[in-house]
Scaffold this motif. Structure first.
Motif, PDB file in Angstrom:
ATOM      1  N   GLY A 210       0.798  -1.226   0.000  1.00 38.56           N
ATOM      2  CA  GLY A 210       0.000   0.000   0.000  1.00 38.56           C
ATOM      3  C   GLY A 210       0.827   1.270   0.000  1.00 38.56           C
ATOM      4  N   ASP A 217      -3.007   9.576  -4.754  1.00 43.44           N
ATOM      5  CA  ASP A 217      -2.617   9.500  -3.338  1.00 43.44           C
ATOM      6  C   ASP A 217      -1.830  10.717  -2.869  1.00 43.44           C
ATOM      7  OD1 ASP A 217      -3.677   6.947  -3.569  1.00 43.44           O
ATOM      8  OD2 ASP A 217      -1.725   6.066  -4.037  1.00 43.44           O
ATOM      9  N   LYS A 219      -0.983  14.241  -1.561  1.00 36.11           N
ATOM     10  CA  LYS A 219      -1.650  15.286  -0.785  1.00 36.11           C
ATOM     11  C   LYS A 219      -0.615  16.349  -0.476  1.00 36.11           C
ATOM     12  CE  LYS A 219      -5.045  15.612   2.894  1.00 36.11           C
ATOM     13  NZ  LYS A 219      -5.668  14.889   4.002  1.00 36.11           N
ATOM     14  N   TYR A 225     -10.133  19.239  -3.310  1.00 35.72           N
ATOM     15  CA  TYR A 225     -10.500  18.182  -4.245  1.00 35.72           C
ATOM     16  C   TYR A 225     -11.501  18.756  -5.239  1.00 35.72           C
ATOM     17  CZ  TYR A 225      -8.323  15.362  -0.617  1.00 35.72           C
ATOM     18  OH  TYR A 225      -7.426  14.839   0.288  1.00 35.72           O
ATOM     19  N   ARG A 250     -21.902  20.839   2.615  1.00 31.79           N
ATOM     20  CA  ARG A 250     -20.842  20.965   3.603  1.00 31.79           C
ATOM     21  C   ARG A 250     -19.494  20.513   3.008  1.00 31.79           C
ATOM     22  NH1 ARG A 250     -20.838  17.385   8.970  1.00 31.79           N
ATOM     23  NH2 ARG A 250     -18.944  18.187   9.913  1.00 31.79           N
ATOM     24  N   TRP A 270     -15.628  13.322  -1.428  1.00 31.17           N
ATOM     25  CA  TRP A 270     -17.071  13.052  -1.318  1.00 31.17           C
ATOM     26  C   TRP A 270     -17.870  14.344  -1.349  1.00 31.17           C
ATOM     27  CZ3 TRP A 270     -20.161   9.328  -2.318  1.00 31.17           C
ATOM     28  CH2 TRP A 270     -21.438   9.294  -1.780  1.00 31.17           C
TER      29      TRP A 270
ATOM     30  N   ASP B  14     -14.691  14.788  11.118  1.00 33.16           N
ATOM     31  CA  ASP B  14     -15.736  15.798  11.002  1.00 33.16           C
ATOM     32  C   ASP B  14     -16.202  15.857   9.549  1.00 33.16           C
ATOM     33  OD1 ASP B  14     -17.413  17.874  11.447  1.00 33.16           O
ATOM     34  OD2 ASP B  14     -15.832  19.409  11.556  1.00 33.16           O
ATOM     35  N   VAL B  15     -17.068  14.907   9.183  1.00 37.82           N
ATOM     36  CA  VAL B  15     -17.598  14.849   7.816  1.00 37.82           C
ATOM     37  C   VAL B  15     -19.082  14.520   7.892  1.00 37.82           C
ATOM     38  CG1 VAL B  15     -15.410  14.094   6.755  1.00 37.82           C
ATOM     39  CG2 VAL B  15     -17.029  12.373   7.609  1.00 37.82           C
ATOM     40  N   ASP B  16     -19.772  14.608   6.777  1.00 35.52           N
ATOM     41  CA  ASP B  16     -21.172  14.192   6.735  1.00 35.52           C
ATOM     42  C   ASP B  16     -21.284  12.696   7.010  1.00 35.52           C
ATOM     43  OD1 ASP B  16     -22.051  16.707   6.213  1.00 35.52           O
ATOM     44  OD2 ASP B  16     -22.633  16.325   4.122  1.00 35.52           O
ATOM     45  N   ASP B  18     -23.014  10.483   5.642  1.00 33.54           N
ATOM     46  CA  ASP B  18     -23.127   9.582   4.482  1.00 33.54           C
ATOM     47  C   ASP B  18     -21.782   9.432   3.753  1.00 33.54           C
ATOM     48  OD1 ASP B  18     -22.894  12.101   3.386  1.00 33.54           O
ATOM     49  OD2 ASP B  18     -24.613  11.906   2.022  1.00 33.54           O
ATOM     50  N   PRO B  20     -18.665   7.909   2.518  1.00 35.15           N
ATOM     51  CA  PRO B  20     -18.192   6.528   2.544  1.00 35.15           C
ATOM     52  C   PRO B  20     -16.861   6.400   3.296  1.00 35.15           C
ATOM     53  CG  PRO B  20     -18.919   7.102   0.345  1.00 35.15           C
ATOM     54  CD  PRO B  20     -18.888   8.375   1.144  1.00 35.15           C
ATOM     55  N   TRP B  23     -13.548   7.338   1.572  1.00 36.74           N
ATOM     56  CA  TRP B  23     -13.041   8.720   1.472  1.00 36.74           C
ATOM     57  C   TRP B  23     -12.532   9.212   2.817  1.00 36.74           C
ATOM     58  CZ3 TRP B  23     -11.699   9.392  -3.118  1.00 36.74           C
ATOM     59  CH2 TRP B  23     -12.467   8.929  -4.194  1.00 36.74           C
ATOM     60  N   ARG B  26      -9.049   7.682   2.985  1.00 37.81           N
ATOM     61  CA  ARG B  26      -8.090   8.277   2.056  1.00 37.81           C
ATOM     62  C   ARG B  26      -7.867   9.775   2.301  1.00 37.81           C
ATOM     63  NH1 ARG B  26      -6.298   6.246  -2.335  1.00 37.81           N
ATOM     64  NH2 ARG B  26      -6.350   8.335  -3.250  1.00 37.81           N
ATOM     65  N   ASP B  27      -8.972  10.522   2.334  1.00 34.94           N
ATOM     66  CA  ASP B  27      -8.824  11.983   2.353  1.00 34.94           C
ATOM     67  C   ASP B  27      -8.609  12.534   3.763  1.00 34.94           C
ATOM     68  OD1 ASP B  27      -9.362  11.738  -0.322  1.00 34.94           O
ATOM     69  OD2 ASP B  27     -11.328  12.699  -0.270  1.00 34.94           O
ATOM     70  N   GLU B  28      -9.247  11.919   4.760  1.00 31.08           N
ATOM     71  CA  GLU B  28      -9.163  12.469   6.117  1.00 31.08           C
ATOM     72  C   GLU B  28      -7.986  11.855   6.880  1.00 31.08           C
ATOM     73  OE1 GLU B  28     -11.278  14.942   6.984  1.00 31.08           O
ATOM     74  OE2 GLU B  28     -12.272  14.738   5.029  1.00 31.08           O
ATOM     75  N   ASP B  30      -5.486   9.958   5.453  1.00 34.70           N
ATOM     76  CA  ASP B  30      -4.284   9.853   4.609  1.00 34.70           C
ATOM     77  C   ASP B  30      -3.729   8.434   4.494  1.00 34.70           C
ATOM     78  OD1 ASP B  30      -4.571  12.548   4.313  1.00 34.70           O
ATOM     79  OD2 ASP B  30      -3.027  13.068   5.782  1.00 34.70           O
ATOM     80  N   THR B  32      -3.573   6.008   2.039  1.00 33.26           N
ATOM     81  CA  THR B  32      -3.916   5.993   0.617  1.00 33.26           C
ATOM     82  C   THR B  32      -3.696   4.646  -0.061  1.00 33.26           C
ATOM     83  OG1 THR B  32      -1.727   6.885   0.162  1.00 33.26           O
ATOM     84  CG2 THR B  32      -3.541   8.461   0.316  1.00 33.26           C
ATOM     85  N   GLY B  33      -3.318   3.639   0.708  1.00 42.48           N
ATOM     86  CA  GLY B  33      -3.176   2.308   0.110  1.00 42.48           C
ATOM     87  C   GLY B  33      -4.511   1.747  -0.361  1.00 42.48           C
ATOM     88  N   LYS B  35      -7.791   1.982  -2.384  1.00 43.42           N
ATOM     89  CA  LYS B  35      -7.991   2.753  -3.618  1.00 43.42           C
ATOM     90  C   LYS B  35      -9.456   2.943  -3.997  1.00 43.42           C
ATOM     91  CE  LYS B  35      -3.520   2.886  -4.440  1.00 43.42           C
ATOM     92  NZ  LYS B  35      -2.764   3.877  -3.670  1.00 43.42           N
ATOM     93  N   PHE B  36      -9.660   3.989  -4.782  1.00 42.32           N
ATOM     94  CA  PHE B  36     -10.963   4.258  -5.404  1.00 42.32           C
ATOM     95  C   PHE B  36     -10.900   3.784  -6.856  1.00 42.32           C
ATOM     96  CE2 PHE B  36     -13.044   7.518  -8.210  1.00 42.32           C
ATOM     97  CZ  PHE B  36     -14.353   7.091  -8.033  1.00 42.32           C
TER      98      PHE B  36
END
Ligand code: FES
Ligand code: FES
Lengths: 716, 152
Positions: A210, A217, A219, A225, A250, A270, B14-16, B18, B20, B23, B26-28, B30, B32-33, B35-36
């Motif tokens: 990974g 990946d 950042k 985004y 949001r 998202w 701190d996200v909505d 819904d 997934p 994300w 990956r995004d919050e 980090d 990243t292994g 994948k999307f």
């Protein structure tokens, strides 16, 4: 894996020994000396050697899985006599002066299965020149003749005096020498790495834990985004948009109109996607492609009523047709195909308004991306920096004239004046609907035999959409690759080609024109063999008398597959051969038909002649991959249009080959001393026709409309 | 704020609700292994272990993940994981590598359930994991190698 352990152990060992003097380098090759770190010296654009014995191989091509990183590293290590485990690849920066593809006239990029072919001598020389500098440095240090120094696995030795040193120990002295102009290269029989089977891929570890970094990946600070709402028809435009609901989502930080559509900027992917869904958009389709696939096909067939641009004209096709004993005509339809690389298109860009831009991209052509981005952002080319990272597949998708997603990222960055760094993300839907398809093609074939069952006529007509605008009366060479040099000895051959003007964007797709021409060619020759009442292998071999490399791969494939053995009921076997990217590949496909008539692909035997082989296992992997990629597509993939809108959304509508579809694949490589040629693409073209010929054996049906499921073939 | 336990550590995000899990990972966080590839459970690139079982992280809203113990490719460990990763390297399975985190996590799930799968059992269990580079042939071989390692 032992190699990893030994390398880690080695690095640790040298660190424990404590390197004190250290030289850094910059790309211009000037040295900067610092205490307490490791010495790194650039010997030429392709090699840097560190005092801890790590050797950095600078890779001028990108890695989309095709194994180039391993291949180019092997070539350097071979001439350098380096220890494989000490070699560490690093992607080259965008710099067309140093890192151009030597087959691409000054541009830096990867494609056309050319990475090894164009780099082979260049990388060998780079390795040999660096080795020579190390040897001369040792000779001077030890006061012995250079000719008496031997090198093995990163160690210099002088037998007479018993002196030895690692490359790392000699790096400082070697760095001061002037590179020699002309250094002899190894004789192929002295290769210890090239062609040997035991080298593990350089990217295996990072891709199994990974840690491998793809653009998706990356950042960087202050990054948002971005997703873009694009017109759902090619040539469509935004008529109006209301972003009030999108901005209320949001995490959404901005919404901007860019030339490609409406860009939504958010704090995570998202939120950006939700913001995009909340846009209220109307489109202007007045100049768009508004037709359905059938209407496009009618346009193709109308064009084919006249003779097109002549690609090959030998003998007298018209007379041969008149005097024929047996004749047949076939029409083939090849669908639009998406590349659908596993990593959807994306890229990261940091833009400082009026000053500079830096991109992180699985970049297939850094020079093209630089040019396009510089133009969009009104920057000098040298102010656009491109960092190449691993690419999650490409199959051709990542080189476009407009740098596609790289350009789009630049537009998104420009619209906010560089306020944030941007990660542009495409979804799978964006990818499948985003164009740059393998063009739909229609091909017509008229074939004839004389009374002695000798083939006398090959009349082939090809029609498709060029990748770049080409006038209607100019031949598109890409569309007729594999036919212009039709190897079969037939007295009368005529090949013509039509360009269709369309708003649908098209592009090279793994093996380019060969992806369709090999099918019509190899099914066509099978049809002729059947008309002649001949064995498909014998029939081909008779017509390939002047083509020994095609004949050799065919014969070996037939032998390995047991060609001619009696097949059990319900089992079929087909064969095909094709040259592409200067490599020769033959395949024999075995299928079975179950009681419901469904087809299962059991086995593919593949033989390739690609000249000198650098990494046999990478060649095998590329054959397996090309076979699987081609198989999934020919079985059931197509992009189709309904009133201008792409009908496929996501993978269920464009089903990738699955584990359960994958046949056993056996690859054999012809030993050769010829110069190395392509392997990324040549495994694909023979698969579909060999499969088609095998299915014919069990169904009696010639499949001419692809994908095969559209011709009523069920797969188990 | 949602709470989620990933690789043994608790995180507040701190996200909505819904959003997934994919994300969030990956995004919050980090990591990243993971994948999307499709976002709709059609490719398997986003596969993680949820309480030891392979699941598609693109299909789990963060609000449902509170009580789950999630393991990503970065933290898979133990005999089975080691055998699988070693086998993958031995067979040089990877090409572009983008699908491979998901493939490996799925294969770990398979070998935990079935220590000596047949080809058709492998096909059935792995069929939701797409590989556009078509490394399937080697994945199958590597799973057999891993099974042998676990036996030996
Ligand atoms: S991204 Fe989750 S299955 Fe494809
Ligand atoms: S290795 Fe490229 S998608 Fe699987």
């Amino acid at each position: 894996m032992t190699s990893t352990t030994s390398r880690r152990g080695f690095l640790k060992g040298s660190a424990a020994a404590g390197a004190t003097l250290v030289i850094g380098f910059n790309l211009a090759g000037q040295l900067t000396v610092q205490a307490g770190e490791t010495v790194v010296k650039s010997f030429n654009p392709f090699i840097k050697i560190r005092s801890d014995n790590t050797i950095i191989a600078v890779i001028k091509h990108f890695e989309m899985g095709q194994g180039t990183t391993t291949g180019l590293t092997t070539i350097l290590a071979e001439e350098l006599d380096a220890d494989w485990d000490s070699m560490v690849p690093e992607f080259a920066p965008a710099d067309r002066k140093r890192y151009a593809n030597l087959f691409w006239g000054g541009a830096q990029g990867t494609g056309g299965s050319s990475a090894i072919a164009n780099s082979f001598m260049q990388y060998r020389q780079a390795g040999a020149v660096a080795r020579d500098m190390l040897v001369r440095a040792a000779a001077a240090t030890w006061q012995v003749p250079a000719a008496d120094i031997t090198t093995l696995k990163g160690v210099l030795s002088h037998a007479g005096s018993g002196k030895s040193a690692t490359y790392g120990q000699m790096v400082g002295a070697a760095a001061k020498l002037t590179p020699a102009e002309d250094v002899p290269l190894k004789k192929p029989e002295d290769f210890t790495l090239i062609g040997k089977d035991y080298l593990p891929r350089k990217d295996s570890n990072a891709k199994t834990d990974g840690s491998a970094i793809f653009a998706m990946d990356v950042k960087i600070p202050n990054m948002v985004y971005v997703v873009v709402a694009r017109p759902p028809r090619f040539g469509g435009k935004v008529k109006s948009f209301d972003d009030s609901k999108a901005r209320a989502v949001r995490g959404v930080v901005d919404v901007q109109k860019i030339p490609r559509g409406i860009a939504v900027y958010a704090k995570n992917t998202w939120a950006a996607l939700k913001g995009r869904d909340a846009l209220i958009l109307t489109w202007d389709f007045s100049e768009a492609e508004n037709r359905s696939t059938d209407e496009m096909l009618t346009q193709y067939r109308d064009a084919m009523k006249k003779t097109g641009n002549i690609a090959l004209d030998k003998g007298d096709a018209a007379a041969a047709s008149d005097s024929a004993e047996q004749k047949t005509s076939l029409e083939f339809v090849f669908p639009f195909l998406a590349h659908a690389p596993m990593e959807p298109q994306n890229c990261v860009i940091r833009y400082v308004e009026g000053k500079s831009a830096e991109l992180w991209d699985g970049c297939q052509s850094p020079s093209m991306t630089q040019d396009v981005v510089a133009k969009i952002l009104d920057l000098k080319i040298d102010d656009v920096k491109v960092n190449t990272v691993y690419a999650g597949g490409s199959f051709g998708r990542r080189v476009t004239g407009d740098a596609d997603y790289g350009g789009e990222a630049a537009m998104a960055a420009k619209a906010i004046k560089g306020k944030y760094a941007v990660k542009l993300v495409w979804t799978r839907e964006d990818d499948l609907k985003g164009g740059f398809y393998r063009p739909m093609h229609v091909e017509k074939l008229d074939l004839a035999l004389n009374q002695d069952k000798v083939p006398t006529l090959w009349r082939h007509s090809v029609t498709g959409i060029p990748f770049f605008p080409i006038p209607a009366d100019k031949l598109d060479g890409s569309a007729v690759e594999g036919l212009q040099n039709l190897p079969y000895d037939i007295a009368n051959i005529k090949v013509d080609q039509h360009n269709i003007d369309s708003k649908v964007t098209t592009l090279w797709w793994r093996s380019v024109g060969h992806s369709h021409t090999a099918y019509s060619k190899e099914v066509g020759i099978d049809v002729m063999a059947e008309m002649a009442g001949a064995d498909p292998l014998d029939f081909r071999l008779k017509l390939l008398k002047d083509h020994p490399r095609e004949a050799a791969v065919l014969k070996l494939a037939a032998e390995k597959a047991g060609w001619g053995d009696k097949m059990a009921p319900g089992k079929g076997r087909g064969i095909a051969v094709h040259e592409s990217f200067n490599s020769f590949v033959a395949q024999v496909v075995d299928v079975s038909k179950d009681k419901d008539g469904a087809i299962k692909v059991d086995r593919v035997v593949c033989v390739i002649d690609c000249g000198i082989v650098i990494n046999p296992d990478v060649v095998r992997a590329q054959m397996e991959g090309g076979i699987g990629y081609g198989l999934g597509a020919v079985m059931r993939n197509k992009i189709s249009f309904d009133n201008g809108e792409v009908e496929q959304n996501n993978f269920p509508d464009y089903l990738p080959l699955r584990m359960s579809d994958m046949p056993v694949v056996e690859v054999h490589i012809i030993p050769s001393g010829e110069k190395p040629t392509g392997v990324g693409e040549p495994g694909l073209p023979p698969l579909a026709p060999a499969l088609s010929n095998a299915i014919f054996q069990v169904t009696g049906k010639r499949i001419t409309a692809l994908p095969m499921t559209d011709s009523g073939i069920d797969f188990a | 704020m949602y709470q989620v336990t990933i690789n043994g550590k608790q995180h507040q995000v701190d996200v909505d609700g819904d959003t997934p899990l994919l994300w969030v990972i990956r995004d919050e966080l980090d990591l990243t292994g993971t994948k999307f590839g499709c976002g709709i459970s059609a490719c398997g690139a986003c596969t993680v272990l949820v309480d030891g079982v392979p699941e598609r992280s693109c299909q789990i809203p963060i609000e449902d993940a509170r009580d789950m113990s999630i393991t990503t490719i970065e933290a898979v460990s133990g005999k089975v994981a080691q055998a699988v990763q070693d086998a993958w390297r031995e067979k040089d399975v990877v090409q572009c590598g983008y699908c491979q985190s998901g493939q490996i996590v799925q294969a770990i799930g398979l070998l935990k359930e079935n220590s000596a799968p047949t080809d058709s059992e492998i096909d059935a269990y792995m069929s939701g994991n797409a590989c556009r580079c078509a490394t399937y042939h080697r994945i199958r071989a590597a799973i057999h190698v891993a099974a042998q390692k676990l036996e030996g």
